[in-house]
Write a protein that holds these residues in place. Sequence first.
Motif, PDB file in Angstrom:
ATOM      1  N   ASP A  36      -4.375   5.957   5.965  1.00 32.20           N
ATOM      2  CA  ASP A  36      -5.833   5.850   5.941  1.00 32.20           C
ATOM      3  C   ASP A  36      -6.299   4.621   6.731  1.00 32.20           C
ATOM      4  O   ASP A  36      -7.329   4.653   7.406  1.00 32.20           O
ATOM      5  N   MET A  37      -5.516   3.535   6.663  1.00 33.62           N
ATOM      6  CA  MET A  37      -5.847   2.323   7.427  1.00 33.62           C
ATOM      7  C   MET A  37      -5.825   2.598   8.931  1.00 33.62           C
ATOM      8  O   MET A  37      -6.570   1.987   9.700  1.00 33.62           O
TER       9      MET A  37
ATOM     10  N   TYR B 199      -9.240   3.609  10.360  1.00 32.47           N
ATOM     11  CA  TYR B 199     -10.366   2.766   9.923  1.00 32.47           C
ATOM     12  C   TYR B 199     -11.527   2.755  10.904  1.00 32.47           C
ATOM     13  O   TYR B 199     -12.669   2.478  10.528  1.00 32.47           O
TER      14      TYR B 199
ATOM     15  N   MET C 109       0.839  -1.201   0.000  1.00 33.78           N
ATOM     16  CA  MET C 109       0.000   0.000   0.000  1.00 33.78           C
ATOM     17  C   MET C 109       0.875   1.251   0.000  1.00 33.78           C
ATOM     18  O   MET C 109       1.997   1.229   0.510  1.00 33.78           O
ATOM     19  N   THR C 110       0.344   2.336  -0.554  1.00 33.99           N
ATOM     20  CA  THR C 110       1.080   3.594  -0.536  1.00 33.99           C
ATOM     21  C   THR C 110       1.115   4.152   0.890  1.00 33.99           C
ATOM     22  O   THR C 110       0.392   3.686   1.772  1.00 33.99           O
TER      23      THR C 110
ATOM     24  N   ARG D 189       0.698   6.135  11.307  1.00 35.17           N
ATOM     25  CA  ARG D 189      -0.537   5.338  11.161  1.00 35.17           C
ATOM     26  C   ARG D 189      -1.241   5.192  12.511  1.00 35.17           C
ATOM     27  O   ARG D 189      -2.470   5.300  12.598  1.00 35.17           O
TER      28      ARG D 189
ATOM     29  N   GLU E  29      -2.323   5.320   1.790  1.00 35.98           N
ATOM     30  CA  GLU E  29      -3.228   4.198   2.068  1.00 35.98           C
ATOM     31  C   GLU E  29      -2.944   3.596   3.441  1.00 35.98           C
ATOM     32  O   GLU E  29      -3.867   3.236   4.173  1.00 35.98           O
ATOM     33  N   ASN E  30      -1.657   3.502   3.800  1.00 34.73           N
ATOM     34  CA  ASN E  30      -1.283   3.023   5.135  1.00 34.73           C
ATOM     35  C   ASN E  30      -1.855   3.932   6.211  1.00 34.73           C
ATOM     36  O   ASN E  30      -2.423   3.469   7.205  1.00 34.73           O
TER      37      ASN E  30
ATOM     38  N   GLN F 158       4.955   3.219  -2.374  1.00 33.86           N
ATOM     39  CA  GLN F 158       4.551   2.024  -1.625  1.00 33.86           C
ATOM     40  C   GLN F 158       5.378   1.907  -0.347  1.00 33.86           C
ATOM     41  O   GLN F 158       6.583   2.176  -0.349  1.00 33.86           O
TER      42      GLN F 158
ATOM     43  N   ARG G 232       4.253  10.378  -0.235  1.00 38.56           N
ATOM     44  CA  ARG G 232       2.862   9.977   0.045  1.00 38.56           C
ATOM     45  C   ARG G 232       2.307   8.948  -0.946  1.00 38.56           C
ATOM     46  O   ARG G 232       1.466   8.146  -0.586  1.00 38.56           O
ATOM     47  N   LYS G 233       2.802   8.966  -2.197  1.00 33.61           N
ATOM     48  CA  LYS G 233       2.275   8.040  -3.221  1.00 33.61           C
ATOM     49  C   LYS G 233       3.167   6.816  -3.403  1.00 33.61           C
ATOM     50  O   LYS G 233       2.901   5.960  -4.236  1.00 33.61           O
TER      51      LYS G 233
END
Length: 236
Positions: A99-100, A103, A92-93, A148, A96-97, A132, A129-130
């Motif tokens: 954002d997890m 959750y 995941m980018t 995170r 995305e990390n 992986q 940020r983009k």
Amino acid sequence: MLLEIDDVSLLYGRIQALHGISLTVNEGEIVALIGANGAGKSTTMRAISGIRPVASGRIRFEGEDITKLRADLRVRRGLCQAPEGRGIFPGMTVLENLDMGAYTRRDRAGIAQDLNRVMELFPRLAERRKQQGGTLSGGEQQMLAVGRALMSRPKLLLLDEPSMGLAPMLIQQIFSIITEINEQGTTILLVEQNAQQALARAHRAYVLETGRIVKSGTGAELLHDPSVKEAYLGVA
């Protein structure tokens, strides 16, 4: 009192990993847990976060007994861990990390606000940020793991060996950020082998040996304690 661990024991099969440990974390503190490899530091974190069930004793969070509460429900109550070994999602980018980490939340405006805060704390993550997660350096992955965890807006942030495997300059940077996170209002329980840095930053600390707490005091007291100096700071 934010967190209270009362006489907690924990087993791995027939092996007793924790022997009736008791400790407290007050709101606004950095509390450090130091000790050698195998002392039971990470096991204590797993007990608090609900990853490992305790054999006996009680864990209370904000005055409520959470000893048998599921790990995901502890996160929803504001108890979040950045685990040893980072545990990011490599495919995941960075975004995305992060954002997890949010959750459990539905407040989009608050999430956006916390995302900006993480990017300000860790400019390196903003630059990548983009990218992986698996392509980041060890230090960047550690920043991502802490970021995170912050995205859940924790009342208590559990940090398990945040400086492990990092270069000295990055270790200094990570600890400065830990202090900044605390000054911004997040309570922190810190497990760390780098006793010098941990005690220098901690309001209070506990020393763990073979699953037992053998000493406690302010960070400054333990930093100058002769037996702690000899065992953990490399000073005779």
